[in-house]
Design an enzyme around this catalytic site. Structure first.
Site, mmCIF file in Angstrom:
data_model
loop_
_atom_site.group_PDB
_atom_site.id
_atom_site.type_symbol
_atom_site.label_atom_id
_atom_site.label_comp_id
_atom_site.label_asym_id
_atom_site.label_seq_id
_atom_site.Cartn_x
_atom_site.Cartn_y
_atom_site.Cartn_z
ATOM 1 N N SER A 8 -96.022 -4.727 9.700
ATOM 2 C CA SER A 8 -94.921 -3.854 10.105
ATOM 3 C C SER A 8 -94.639 -2.846 9.000
ATOM 4 C CB SER A 8 -93.667 -4.666 10.400
ATOM 5 O OG SER A 8 -92.684 -3.807 10.947
ATOM 6 N N ASN A 37 -101.316 -19.565 6.926
ATOM 7 C CA ASN A 37 -100.177 -18.665 7.141
ATOM 8 C C ASN A 37 -99.261 -19.175 8.256
ATOM 9 O OD1 ASN A 37 -98.905 -16.002 6.533
ATOM 10 N ND2 ASN A 37 -99.297 -15.729 8.713
ATOM 11 N N SER A 96 -97.302 -19.402 23.206
ATOM 12 C CA SER A 96 -98.108 -18.505 24.047
ATOM 13 C C SER A 96 -98.655 -19.270 25.238
ATOM 14 C CB SER A 96 -99.266 -17.973 23.199
ATOM 15 O OG SER A 96 -100.252 -17.403 24.026
ATOM 16 N N TYR A 107 -106.200 -18.823 16.509
ATOM 17 C CA TYR A 107 -104.835 -18.327 16.740
ATOM 18 C C TYR A 107 -104.117 -19.237 17.747
ATOM 19 C CZ TYR A 107 -101.425 -15.893 19.599
ATOM 20 O OH TYR A 107 -100.319 -15.613 20.346
ATOM 21 N N LYS A 133 -100.766 -22.086 17.569
ATOM 22 C CA LYS A 133 -99.598 -22.140 18.463
ATOM 23 C C LYS A 133 -99.409 -23.564 18.993
ATOM 24 C CE LYS A 133 -98.277 -17.984 18.008
ATOM 25 N NZ LYS A 133 -97.053 -17.754 17.240
ATOM 26 N N LEU A 149 -104.933 -5.231 25.870
ATOM 27 C CA LEU A 149 -105.190 -4.202 26.885
ATOM 28 C C LEU A 149 -104.256 -2.991 26.777
ATOM 29 C CD1 LEU A 149 -106.626 -3.232 29.451
ATOM 30 C CD2 LEU A 149 -104.946 -4.537 30.771
ATOM 31 N N ARG A 184 -115.543 -10.414 28.197
ATOM 32 C CA ARG A 184 -115.266 -10.703 26.785
ATOM 33 C C ARG A 184 -115.284 -12.216 26.584
ATOM 34 N NH1 ARG A 184 -109.583 -8.581 24.393
ATOM 35 N NH2 ARG A 184 -108.777 -10.286 25.673
ATOM 36 N N GLU A 185 -115.939 -12.660 25.522
ATOM 37 C CA GLU A 185 -116.048 -14.098 25.277
ATOM 38 C C GLU A 185 -114.667 -14.735 25.114
ATOM 39 O OE1 GLU A 185 -118.926 -15.026 22.149
ATOM 40 O OE2 GLU A 185 -117.933 -17.002 22.067
HETATM 41 C C1 UD1 Z 1 -104.879 -12.636 24.395
HETATM 42 C C2 UD1 Z 1 -105.051 -14.060 23.897
HETATM 43 C C3 UD1 Z 1 -103.716 -14.744 23.873
HETATM 44 C C4 UD1 Z 1 -102.716 -13.961 23.088
HETATM 45 C C5 UD1 Z 1 -102.623 -12.557 23.676
HETATM 46 C C6 UD1 Z 1 -101.631 -11.708 22.903
HETATM 47 C C7 UD1 Z 1 -107.111 -15.243 24.420
HETATM 48 C C8 UD1 Z 1 -107.868 -16.001 25.447
HETATM 49 N N1 UD1 Z 1 -105.939 -14.785 24.788
HETATM 50 O O1 UD1 Z 1 -104.470 -12.706 25.732
HETATM 51 O O2 UD1 Z 1 -103.873 -16.009 23.285
HETATM 52 O O3 UD1 Z 1 -101.476 -14.601 23.142
HETATM 53 O O4 UD1 Z 1 -103.899 -11.964 23.634
HETATM 54 O O5 UD1 Z 1 -102.175 -11.256 21.716
HETATM 55 O O6 UD1 Z 1 -107.570 -15.054 23.337
HETATM 56 N N2 UD1 Z 1 -109.006 -6.132 28.412
HETATM 57 C C9 UD1 Z 1 -109.921 -5.144 28.711
HETATM 58 N N3 UD1 Z 1 -110.166 -4.185 27.781
HETATM 59 C C10 UD1 Z 1 -109.548 -4.162 26.559
HETATM 60 C C11 UD1 Z 1 -108.609 -5.174 26.264
HETATM 61 C C12 UD1 Z 1 -108.374 -6.151 27.206
HETATM 62 O O7 UD1 Z 1 -110.516 -5.131 29.793
HETATM 63 O O8 UD1 Z 1 -109.830 -3.263 25.759
HETATM 64 C C13 UD1 Z 1 -108.712 -7.171 29.413
HETATM 65 C C14 UD1 Z 1 -109.054 -8.566 28.922
HETATM 66 O O9 UD1 Z 1 -110.387 -8.870 29.167
HETATM 67 C C15 UD1 Z 1 -108.060 -9.405 29.725
HETATM 68 C C16 UD1 Z 1 -106.854 -8.479 29.911
HETATM 69 O O10 UD1 Z 1 -107.335 -7.158 29.666
HETATM 70 O O11 UD1 Z 1 -108.586 -9.688 30.983
HETATM 71 C C17 UD1 Z 1 -105.733 -8.781 28.938
HETATM 72 O O12 UD1 Z 1 -106.271 -8.865 27.639
HETATM 73 P P1 UD1 Z 1 -105.356 -8.994 26.341
HETATM 74 O O13 UD1 Z 1 -104.323 -7.945 26.333
HETATM 75 O O14 UD1 Z 1 -106.269 -9.068 25.153
HETATM 76 O O15 UD1 Z 1 -104.591 -10.370 26.534
HETATM 77 P P2 UD1 Z 1 -105.148 -11.852 26.853
HETATM 78 O O16 UD1 Z 1 -106.606 -11.941 26.735
HETATM 79 O O17 UD1 Z 1 -104.530 -12.284 28.118
#
Ligand code: UD1
Length: 339
Positions: free
Chosen positions: A36, A99, A124, A149, A153, A199, A295-296
């Site tokens: 931050s 941490n 989470s 991560y 939690k 996302l 994504r893995e």
């Molecule tokens: C992820 C973590 C979760 C964490 C959360 C907040 C895992 C499995 N989940 O959630 O533990 O609490 O982030 O940080 O690790 N997507 C795209 N393109 C992108 C980014 C994301 O298509 O550039 C898709 C992803 O594949 C997913 C969705 O958008 O289907 C949401 O992704 P994201 O925002 O990273 O959240 P989670 O994966 O749900």
């Protein structure tokens, strides 16, 4: 009497500090500024017209934390301070465990020594993994998350449950689904750090031209349009749930073991493509994208049953996806205006 908010200048933390101040709580923030910046504090003060106490240090520094508890009468804690980058947690597992867990334990030592109760923990929905049944309620079996991560939690929850049981304390475990958006004033929001993993920050930067196009991770999931489904919850709504959870604990008699667990989401699933389209509609912009491999570690679908929070906290999500995404775009414009 004050509420200690660790990580109070972070994304969800800063929004919660605003809601606490607006509800008349005194707030003491400890934040090491690792994710931050100081202007967030100034902006919290501008939004609320109040000044929280602020200590910039790392919670692993027990002696400094002890001084905070000596200097203030702390009546509860909302603990946001944690590393949260899923990818990085795989590369630096020991740093994440150190941490996220040591800082939690250091606060609990102070709570234990001083007979303080009322602890709210940022958990989470990752603790459920890919659940078999939708929507996900609090009785859904937990699965050990794949990411370090996520494991911090789940371990944090276990530590708190043992703490509450052994010392008759009150705790609330808040399992967030996917937080999005920024404050309606556009003065606080999620600060960009490197290439976004999540996302909505990625969509925001694509709209701003910082990223060329969005990579959509997979369109062959068994969902409405083949892209993965999540429950996107507006950060201000989420912040309000913390205040409700804290008030509930504080109203209960002291010296009692209380272990509350709440799923905080909207109850509605949205696919990646639906989010992209909603962002375009809300902000009248275009988001170029390409479909990529999955994504893995991603799950197919997760959305909340948040009925328990509504029943017991009298809280529910109020803001639509589009309205939340409008605030995201206003926040990006604010960030641009600072550069
Ligand atoms: C992820 C973590 C979760 C964490 C959360 C907040 C895992 C499995 N989940 O959630 O533990 O609490 O982030 O940080 O690790 N997507 C795209 N393109 C992108 C980014 C994301 O298509 O550039 C898709 C992803 O594949 C997913 C969705 O958008 O289907 C949401 O992704 P994201 O925002 O990273 O959240 P989670 O994966 O749900």
């Amino acid at each position: 009497m004050a509420i200690l908010v660790t990580g109070g200048l972070g994304y969800i933390g800063s929004h919660t500090v605003v809601e606490l101040l607006n509800n008349g709580f005194d707030v003491v923030i400890v934040d090491d500024l690792s994710n931050s910046e100081r202007f967030i504090l100034k902006n919290i003060e501008e939004i609320t017209g109040k000044k929280p106490v602020f200590y910039p240090f790392d919670l692993k520094r027990k002696e400094l934390l002890n001084q905070v508890f000596e200097a203030h009468q702390i009546d509860g804690c909302i603990n946001f301070a944690a590393y949260k980058a899923v990818g990085e947690s795989q590369e630096k597992p020991i740093d994440y465990y150190e941490n996220n867990l040591f800082s939690l334990i250091n606060i609990l030592q102070e709570f234990k020594a001083r007979d303080i109760s009322n602890f709210i923990f940022s958990s989470s929905c990752t603790v459920y993994g890919q659940a078999d049944v939708m929507p996900i309620d609090e009785n859904t079996p937990l699965k050990m998350p794949e990411s370090v991560y996520g494991k911090t939690k789940q371990m944090g929850e276990e530590i708190l449950i043992d703490f509450a049981k052994a010392y008759q304390r009150k705790i609330s475990l808040l399992r967030y689904f996917n937080p999005i958006g920024a404050h309606p004033t556009a003065k606080i929001g999620e600060l960009p750090v490197g290439v976004p993993y999540n996302l909505v920050p990625y969509v925001m930067q694509t709209a701003a031209g910082v990223r060329e196009k969005l990579n959509i991770w997979g369109n062959d999931y068994p969902t409405v349009d083949g892209t993965a489904v999540r429950d996107y919850i507006y950060v201000v709504d989420l912040a309000k749930a913390h205040v409700a959870a804290l008030k509930r604990l504080m109203e209960m008699e002291p010296e009692k073991t209380v272990i509350d667990t709440y799923n905080l989401g909207t109850g509605k699933g949205s696919s990646v493509l639906e989010v992209v389209k909603a962002f375009e509609r809300a902000n009248n912009v275009e988001i170029p994208y390409q479909i990529c491999e999955r994504r893995e570690g991603d799950i197919t679908i997760a959305y909340a049953n948040a009925d328990k929070a509504e029943r017991e906290l009298n809280w529910k999500s109020e803001t639509s996806l589009e309205d939340a995404l409008k605030t995201t775009w206003e926040w990006q414009k604010y960030l641009d205006s600072r550069n």
